[in-house]
Write a protein that holds these residues in place. Sequence first.
Motif, short mmCIF file in Angstrom:
data_model
loop_
_atom_site.label_atom_id
_atom_site.label_comp_id
_atom_site.label_asym_id
_atom_site.label_seq_id
_atom_site.Cartn_x
_atom_site.Cartn_y
_atom_site.Cartn_z
N LEU A 79 -3.93 -0.53 11.22
CA LEU A 79 -3.35 -1.42 10.24
C LEU A 79 -3.91 -1.18 8.84
N GLN A 80 -5.21 -1.04 8.71
CA GLN A 80 -5.81 -0.81 7.41
C GLN A 80 -5.46 0.56 6.85
N GLN A 81 -5.43 1.57 7.74
CA GLN A 81 -5.10 2.92 7.28
C GLN A 81 -3.66 2.99 6.77
N VAL A 82 -2.74 2.23 7.40
CA VAL A 82 -1.35 2.23 6.93
C VAL A 82 -1.29 1.73 5.49
N ARG A 83 -2.01 0.65 5.21
CA ARG A 83 -1.96 0.08 3.85
C ARG A 83 -2.61 1.01 2.83
N LYS A 84 -3.73 1.64 3.20
CA LYS A 84 -4.40 2.55 2.27
C LYS A 84 -3.54 3.79 2.01
N ALA A 85 -2.94 4.34 3.08
CA ALA A 85 -2.11 5.54 2.91
C ALA A 85 -0.87 5.21 2.08
N THR A 86 -0.32 4.01 2.23
CA THR A 86 0.84 3.62 1.43
C THR A 86 0.46 3.46 -0.03
N ALA A 87 -0.68 2.82 -0.29
CA ALA A 87 -1.11 2.62 -1.68
C ALA A 87 -1.40 3.95 -2.36
N ALA A 88 -1.98 4.93 -1.63
CA ALA A 88 -2.34 6.22 -2.22
C ALA A 88 -1.18 7.21 -2.22
N GLY A 89 -0.04 6.87 -1.61
CA GLY A 89 1.08 7.79 -1.58
C GLY A 89 0.85 8.97 -0.66
N GLU A 90 0.03 8.78 0.39
CA GLU A 90 -0.27 9.90 1.30
C GLU A 90 0.78 10.07 2.38
N ILE A 91 1.72 9.15 2.50
CA ILE A 91 2.81 9.27 3.47
C ILE A 91 4.12 9.03 2.74
N ASP A 92 5.22 9.52 3.33
CA ASP A 92 6.54 9.40 2.70
C ASP A 92 7.38 8.31 3.35
N PHE A 93 7.20 8.10 4.65
CA PHE A 93 7.89 7.03 5.38
C PHE A 93 6.84 6.28 6.20
N VAL A 94 7.16 5.03 6.55
CA VAL A 94 6.23 4.24 7.36
C VAL A 94 7.03 3.48 8.41
N LEU A 95 6.55 3.52 9.66
CA LEU A 95 7.13 2.79 10.79
C LEU A 95 6.08 1.80 11.27
N THR A 96 6.34 0.50 11.07
CA THR A 96 5.33 -0.51 11.36
C THR A 96 6.00 -1.79 11.83
N ASN A 97 5.19 -2.80 12.19
CA ASN A 97 5.77 -4.05 12.67
C ASN A 97 6.31 -4.85 11.49
N PRO A 98 7.19 -5.84 11.74
CA PRO A 98 7.84 -6.57 10.64
C PRO A 98 6.86 -7.27 9.71
N GLY A 99 5.77 -7.83 10.26
CA GLY A 99 4.84 -8.53 9.40
C GLY A 99 4.15 -7.60 8.42
N ASN A 100 3.69 -6.43 8.91
CA ASN A 100 3.04 -5.48 8.02
C ASN A 100 4.02 -4.93 7.00
N TYR A 101 5.31 -4.76 7.42
CA TYR A 101 6.30 -4.23 6.48
C TYR A 101 6.50 -5.18 5.30
N VAL A 102 6.57 -6.49 5.57
CA VAL A 102 6.77 -7.45 4.49
C VAL A 102 5.63 -7.36 3.48
N LEU A 103 4.40 -7.15 3.96
CA LEU A 103 3.26 -6.99 3.06
C LEU A 103 3.39 -5.72 2.23
#
Length: 810
Positions: A79-103
């Motif tokens: 969960l934490q790595q998904v948010r850090k990778a999204t903030a840093a632009g290290e991934i292009d797409f993300v597949l996650t649960n609905p709650g994390n997606y809203v954040l």
Amino acid sequence: MIRSPVRLIIGLSVALLLLPGTLFSQVHPALAQQERTTVRIGVLAFRGHQQAMSRWQPMADYLNKNLSGIRFKIVPLNLQQVRKATAAGEIDFVLTNPGNYVLLESRYGASRIATLKRHWLGHDYSRFGAVIFTRRDNSDIKTLKDLKGRSLMIVNNHAFGGFQMAWRELRDVGIDPFKDISELKFNGFPQDNIVHAVINGEVDAGTVRTGILENMSLNNKVELDMIRVLGNRNVEDFQFLLSTRLYPEWPLAKLKHTPDVLASRVVIALLSAPEGAFSLSGTDWVSWTIPLDYTKVNELMRVLRIGPYLPGAQLSLSNTIKEYAHWLILILMVLFGLVLLSIYVLRVNRRLVDTQHILQDEIAERIVAQEKLNENKRFLEQRVVERTASLAELNSALQHSELTLRELNRIVSVFPIPLEEKIRALIELGRKHFDFASASLYRRNEDGVSVVMKVGAEFDAATASNDVTDTTVLPGGISIDEFDEMLQDDDILLTEKLFPVDGRMEGETNLLSCVAVKVLVEGRPFGFLCLADDLDVSRNLGEVDRDILQLIADWLGMEIARKQVGDREQQHLSDLAHVTRLSTMGEMASGLAHELNQPLTAIANYIRGCQRRIDRGNLEVTELTAIMQQSIHEAERAAEIIRRMRAFVNKEDPHHECVEINELITRVSGFLRSEMERKSITLKLSLVDKLPILVVDAIQIEQVLLNLLRNAIDAVSAPWQGEKKIEVVSSMVQADRVHIEVRDTGNGLPDGERQQIFDPFYTTKDEGMGMGLSISRTIIEAHGGTMYTDISGQYTIIGLALPQSGDACE
């Protein structure tokens, strides 16, 4: 001597201009990877790296196979790595649960492009929920409110399906899981362990996402009969046990830096994937659908004050500095470089004056090149604008069709509503979708053509049906003869017509358009749905538009057919119930005659006594008045008995009204009280006070109660040595249902035949037809209730449960 400083200045300028680009490439590895045609898909690995790779690598392989020139790579993250990778632009797409997606959406601008759809045992689901459960033999916990002071096992406090859904439902019943639950145990994954912990008695209750219990039952890991679902909900077309609201499945989202063209290619590839392309097991596989609405997820987080609505997540200077520290450093470095450059420029400004003439020729050449670049830029911008407008128009048409289909689904799924309202809604939907001025439903009957309904700006909502004469021309210039030919022609389902009408100016003629689609009811032609314009409008109906119009006509036919079938069934039930009431009244004839004879005998006695007093000459006026009042009272009593008999046997259409159920029970028992007294049967009424008012057909409910009491009288009248008792009980066993039970001390029901007594033509009497209880159950089910049998001590029980009527009688 002059050219050496000029070269130095130009070199420093170029170096400063390249500095931000060099730094930007270092802090944006995702963009650098895109240049190497590698696309990284971040996946929330809630069960570990290996399980996430085995689950989602087939999707990457499928995209690699179908999108040439691009290599897709699955990146499992917590969960934490998904948010850090999204903030840093290290991934292009993300597949996650609905709650994390809203954040991620609120903080980093992630946008969903598709929603996961799960397929299990022939059913597909794009929404899911959670189930809160305990052991069935745990009698202390029957509702969600009973969890207060109990232990509860969850996945963890960040799990959307494993805790947060259940948290909201507990909050709605006044339970704070962090304060009111005696022990909140975190289990983690797999969620199967939570089920085993509840079954083994290690914890009072647990919560898992929907489908876990059914999957474990399918694999013989648990028996569902051992589990009690708390706050059970029944949702149409949702097969799993459920305790919470439903929320959309996991979304696939693109990040802000991901090109729209790439996202479009990925969506098209996933939506066109063949069935079973992403198989999870022998009975479980997934596919993708258009992105759903995640407003409910936002609502849950807002209610629970978590995610983007967490009080600590509000914007502040310190949070901003922490979040964008590397950008602030980059900006300060650029500003510092600009300051140094400004100082240097001021120092060499005088030297640049000497080089001005040398640079003029180069500037002129650059101006010419810049003009050519601007011209090319304007050309490209124009092409982009044209292409964008074309795509926007196509997207608008698709969205319009999607909204129409959703509205069509909403209309046909609302039940029950009057047929006229549903037909009007369907016709109005077709008119608005195609923007016609008016719409009419025509029906061919024996007398000609009748207008079932008209909708449009010039028609009132209450427009009644009217007949069309032989000389009338229908919209579209269709005569009645042509109407009949088209109706009987199996090859004509939809036709477009043009017809002339007089214009506003003398001698002027306009051509107006009309679209007519055939409506079939139970496979037979019923009529046409005609959509007409009041202006000369050029239309071009595509295949999708024709399919939508035909779908509306099909639903109209199905709704009309459903109403016709329901009318026939209701008439049949009414006739059968009337025959049964007549038969019952015939069986009660002697008892009713006895009950009617009592007031008539009293009247005769009063009048004879009055006559004797008159003959003796000692009758006072006050005494005569009292005798007449008593006679009137007995006459009204006899009239009331006759009125009840007539109301009971009359053949009338069902009429629902507000009824006090205890009064109805008392009235029905009064029919049979004299018969029971003659047969030495003790009748007891155990009626709970202040029961809710019910909206029912009083005559039909009287028929059911009378049938149950008659059966009880027959049961206790049979030859046997026991006590003859009948008891009628009213109660509120369930919060939303009123229960009525008829109990008798007769011989009881034969073993193994308790459920057969409601079958048609099944009877235990020598002369019975076996239709009384069958008709009674049909009447109760038509009221939304149920009937049941039970045994309590010496009593045999036949009961019924009727739903409350809400605020209808307040």
